[in-house]
Design a protein around this motif. Structure first.
Motif: not given
Length: 186
Positions: A24-25, A60, A62, A72
């Motif tokens: 991620l992102p 980040p 999910w 994540t």
């Protein structure tokens, strides 16, 4: 070998270049149902894995799990192999980057203990706490002309937290709560 879509290749390649292989992102323009479908297929193939996110490292998210935590996405060894990268090579590069960061990081001076100034109200309170009989909040208020909440705040904030002084509180009949500076036996 399974043929990767352009989106899958972008996700895996980007994740392989990030610390701890975090995927991620996701690429710009990939959101909502399309993102969920792409990620679900990649998890089914074993290229991505959903793991608990370390919120202290600001990883980040999910998805949120509902209990104040989240997950994540991480590129797995199979995901690295799918884009032609040997996992051992990635581990070596990460180790080299880590070593370089540690050697180039500026060395910070050791934390210094704050200096106590004589003749201050704080010094008065410390002297009162060092007495064998200790001191009550009322006695410290009288000596410093501070309000009671200021004295208590000084004890918990400046003396205990900032200066790290070991201060004990004890209820004494007829006197109330008495605060003392605990002196380690020598």
């Amino acid at each position: 070998m399974t043929k990767l879509t352009e989106t899958q290749t972008i996700i895996l390649s980007a994740g392989a270049q990030r610390p701890e292989n975090i995927a991620l992102p996701l690429p710009k323009g990939l959101a909502g149902a399309a993102a969920k479908m792409a990620v679900t297929k990649m998890i089914e193939h074993g290229w991505l894995q959903e793991v608990d996110a370390n919120l202290r490292k600001r990883e980040p998210l999910w998805r949120e799990t509902g209990d104040g935590h989240g997950t994540t996405l991480v590129v797995t060894d199979a995901g690295l192999l799918a884009i032609g990268i040997e996992p051992v090579v990635v581990e070596a590069v990460v180790a080299i980057r880590k070593d370089a960061a540690e050697t180039s990081a500026p060395k910070l001076p050791a934390a210094t203990q704050p200096k106590l100034r004589t003749g201050t109200k704080q010094a008065q309170i410390i002297a009162m706490l060092q007495r064998p009989e200790g001191a009550t909040v009322a006695e410290m208020v009288e000596a410093t002309a501070w309000l009671a909440h200021t004295v208590r705040g000084s004890i918990s904030g400046a003396l205990k937290k900032r200066l790290g002084l070991p201060i004990a509180a004890e209820k004494v009949e007829g006197r109330g709560t008495v605060y003392r500076l605990i002196v380690a036996p020598t």
